[in-house]
Design an enzyme around this catalytic site. Structure first.
Site, short mmCIF file in Angstrom:
data_model
loop_
_atom_site.label_atom_id
_atom_site.label_comp_id
_atom_site.label_asym_id
_atom_site.label_seq_id
_atom_site.Cartn_x
_atom_site.Cartn_y
_atom_site.Cartn_z
N CYS A 176 9.80 23.69 28.82
CA CYS A 176 9.94 24.58 29.67
C CYS A 176 9.13 25.93 28.96
CB CYS A 176 11.70 24.88 30.56
SG CYS A 176 12.59 23.83 31.35
N CYS A 463 15.13 28.54 27.43
CA CYS A 463 15.76 27.05 27.04
C CYS A 463 15.02 25.86 27.41
CB CYS A 463 17.45 26.86 27.41
SG CYS A 463 17.03 26.97 28.78
#
Lengths: 478, 338
Positions: A176, A463
């Site tokens: 991500c 995250c």
């Protein structure tokens, strides 16, 4: 005991006059009888008499006082001041653009291949500043899902975007954070002098890539025998539940956070606040009802919903565990989109007359336990702030990716950031989270919003699946 | 032994125990909190103030000569360094005026006992020997204030310093070609390349100390209110950057001005700060959950700027403060585990 030194101990040498004159010693003897600290003004007068140069002494006292004041002021303001100074070898952001972010399988890009969206943003960043594309030396693209790491697709996108074949291209995957990792790569290349100008970008088509096909069909049993290694396969939704449970993030807090994201995004969209950062792209689109192929101009995020409230979200059923707190309304949306950031060394940008949005200061990636991967920002943000020498309060706003409300709330609370400073125009819960694009998308959003509010320092963070976090610091100079 | 000395009308700046006499101390002080006015060197004994010497400008640090029981060196605000012999009244027996700005630390080597070093707000570290009228060596350590420079108590010729840039730097004087200059402070110079540079703090580093038992361990602290413990085993041939932070002690509410490792215990360190306290810490709490802070001395009523562990009496600490007092006490904490 007498001194054993070669000099006569009681005779000061020619180069060392008596430290205190007799006149001064008398003054001292007088004042020593008093317990109180002598009056500063009196001392200054005395010093002026004895040295004939009161101004110098006054300046010296002032400099000592300011030195002291800087030591006891609670905020490390020096770090912030240092950060804001423009240096010629800074890595600066020349342009940052993104596509609209659209719902996977339903939205504007559902029939568009990722390389086409990527091509659109790559072209936009250099044409928007009239840069000769042959001066771009390297392009890094973050993407997560494409087969083969998306390597050829990215090269094709770059060529299609009008960037000549002499410009190098690579893709990378730090899940991500890939978009930010790509920008970080280019920034480091500029810092080390490998290149002068480059593009860090990110793209994801979750329509085309998301699903079981993006994962291997088998894993090594030997490796899975390591508990933390096995934890890397925990579905993201479950890691969110783990964070909520472990850090006691209530369903109510998550729903309130999610509702606020929708509310802020809807308001910003209505006010046209995204117009500057979004590049409209013309793509083919098949109407699901008539199956008719149309040409469509995708120019706005289509996942943003108005009228979402904490109460309306409270009605949704948890998606991952019966007693869980994570559901479709307080998790990031599955989306398609791309973003690109054009970076250069400040000296080069100035020489070419390129606009400067601000500077890239630093980025760090850190690891956290895979089973609670969402706490990544809580570890990454303090580290990057420490690296650059500023406090959390020196930062004007934070773009923290909302993979899940649970982990976003945990991260914000654990660092102690006021919620008003987080995602001022909403985050991934409202806008969507095209995995590889998000890191670059946050930078485009950050600079466009900082320009409107006059914010000086902002941080982006997210995250990372398998247990990591990444954070970066930017200075707005618009 | 529990006592208080008044140093009025001078704010204390630094305190040092004699390495020869168990109960003798030297205190550096300055009028008007060191902003402007005279400085004062005092020596203390159980009977009270023994001797006093005045200086033209504030006196910011003192160190005892490791070879002569009656000699004390002091660093002054006007950039001068003075050597006093306590048997010679009134005047110092040496005066070196080489630093361009306030001298903020002086430290006598306990391995090469003929050497001491100084550090100054002019950014440089200087090496002196009492016999010579000029410094032996000038190390342009930083472009900003160098607040402290201390000899390694384990390896001869190694000096650690800290500066307002937040860098902890180690210089190894045994390495040939250490960029240096013997000229008296020729304006801004490019900093010398240290053997090791540790970016130890985002803010100004005001103090540091070598652990007396673990040769590679240095503690630093300053404006960021944290004491950080560093393992500096990465010292290379020069130019290395790094250091491993092995621990962090937080609790002070304002900047920390002075830290010193215990003379008798490897895990105990004291810290004095602008929050008017002196705190005592252990780097090895008795159980993982228990606090690393052992004791808070909050009897001072102004900034506490100096602390020093007795060499002769185990666990006896002296502190000094801008409240014009010196406290000597035995902090109530558990006896060492042996």
């Amino acid at each position: 005991m007498r001194s054993s030194l070669g000099v006569a101990p009681d005779l000061p040498t020619a180069s060392s006059p008596p430290a205190v004159s007799w006149e001064r010693r008398e003054v001292y003897a007088r004042s020593a009888s008093s317990d109180s600290v002598r009056d500063l003004g009196e001392v200054r007068k005395m010093r002026m008499r004895s040295t004939g140069d009161g101004v110098v002494i006054f300046k010296m006292a002032q400099s000592r006082l300011s030195q002291l004041t800087s030591q006891i002021s609670t905020s490390l303001g020096v770090g912030k001041a240092k950060l804001l100074i423009p240096y010629d070898n800074d890595v600066v952001i020349v342009a940052a653009k993104r596509s609209a972010i659209t719902k996977a399988k339903k939205g504007g890009f559902k029939d568009t291949c990722p390389e086409e969206i990527l091509s659109g943003v790559l072209r936009a960043v250099y044409t928007s500043v009239n840069l000769d594309p042959s001066l771009i030396e390297d392009v890094a693209v973050g993407n997560v899902l494409p087969p083969g790491g998306g390597a050829s697709a990215a090269r094709m996108a770059s060529l299609h975007a009008g960037i000549p074949n002499t410009t190098a291209v690579n893709t990378l995957n730090r899940q991500c954070s890939s978009g930010l990792a790509a920008v970080n790569q280019i920034a480091n290349e500029i810092k080390t002098g490998q290149i002068d100008i480059g593009i860090g970008a990110g793209v994801e088509s979750m329509t085309k890539g998301f699903g079981p096909q993006s994962l291997p069909t088998e894993w090594s049993e030997a490796v899975l025998s390591n508990q933390e290694a096995a934890d890397c396969l925990i579905p993201m939704g479950i890691t969110s539940e783990n964070v909520a449970k472990e850090y006691r993030i209530s369903r109510e807090a998550q729903d309130a956070f999610a509702a606020s994201s929708f509310h802020k995004a809807a308001e910003a969209q209505q006010a046209g606040k995204f117009r500057e950062e979004i590049i409209p792209l013309q793509v083919k689109w098949i109407d699901p009802k008539t199956e008719e192929e149309k040409i469509m101009l995708v120019e706005a995020d289509d996942g943003i919903r108005g009228g979402v409230t904490a109460e309306s979200l409270a009605k949704l059923k948890p998606a991952f565990a019966k007693d869980g707190t994570t559901h479709a309304g307080n998790a990031s949306q599955v989306s398609d989109g791309a973003a690109a950031v054009l970076l250069a060394r400040r000296s080069v940008a100035k020489k070419l007359g390129l606009p400067i949005l601000g500077k890239f200061v630093a980025a760090v990636a850190v690891g956290v336990p895979p089973r609670i991967m969402g706490i990544g920002p809580a570890a990454a943000i303090p580290k990057v702030l420490q690296k650059v020498g500023i406090s959390k309060d020196d930062v004007d706003f934070y773009e923290i990716n909302e993979a899940f409300a649970s982990q976003a709330v945990m991260s914000v609370e654990s660092i102690g950031i006021p919620f008003e400073k987080v995602n001022p125009v909403g985050g991934a819960i409202a806008l969507g989270h095209p995995l590889g694009a998000t890191g670059a998308r946050q930078i485009a959003t950050g600079f466009s919003q900082a320009k409107k509010t006059g914010a000086r320092i902002f941080v982006t963070s997210m995250c990372i699946g398998s247990g990591m976090g990444m954070a970066a610091v930017f200075v707005n100079e618009q | 032994m529990q006592s208080t000395y008044r140093t009025s009308p001078h704010a204390c700046y630094s305190i040092a125990w004699s390495p020869f006499h168990p109960h003798r101390l030297a205190v550096a002080g300055a009028a008007n909190f060191g902003l402007v006015g005279n400085g004062r060197l005092l020596t203390l004994s159980p009977q009270g103030i023994d001797q006093a010497f005045s200086t033209q400008d504030g006196l910011y640090d003192v160190a005892w000569n490791e070879l002569h029981e009656n000699q004390v060196v002091g660093g002054s605000g006007d950039g001068s360094i003075k050597l006093w012999d306590l048997t010679v009244p009134d005047y110092p027996i040496r005066n070196w005026h080489e630093h361009g700005r306030e001298v903020f630390s002086v430290d006598w080597s306990n391995l090469q006992k003929d050497l001491f070093c100084s550090s100054s707000w002019d950014g440089s570290i200087k090496l002196f020997t009492p016999d010579r009228p000029a410094s032996l060596l000038t190390i342009p350590a930083a472009q900003t204030c160098t607040y402290a420079a201390l000899w390694s108590p384990h390896q001869p010729g190694v000096v650690a310093s800290c500066a307002s840039s937040g860098l902890l730097t180690l210089f190894d004087l045994r390495v040939p070609n250490l960029p240096s200059s013997t000229a008296p402070t020729p304006g801004p110079t490019a900093p010398a390349t240290p053997a090791l540079a540790v970016p130890a703090s985002p803010g100004e580093l005001l103090t540091l100390d070598w652990n007396k038992y673990m040769p590679h361990v240095i503690a630093t602290s300053g404006v960021d209110k944290n004491i950080r413990i560093w393992d500096t085993r990465m010292v290379g041939q020069g130019g290395s950057v790094g250091g491993v932070c092995t621990g962090s002690l937080a609790g002070h509410q304002y900047a920390i001005r002075k830290i010193q490792w215990s003379s008798h215990r490897a895990d105990v360190i004291s810290s004095a700060g602008y929050d008017m306290t002196c705190r005592i810490w252990t780097t090895q709490p008795s159980s993982p959950g228990s606090s690393s802070q052992l004791y808070v001395h909050n009897a001072h009523t102004e900034f506490v700027v100096g602390c020093a562990w007795s060499f002769f009496d185990e666990d006896v600490l002296a502190t000094c403060s801008w409240d014009q007092s010196v406290h000597i006490f035995r902090p109530p904490f558990p006896p060492p585990r042996r």
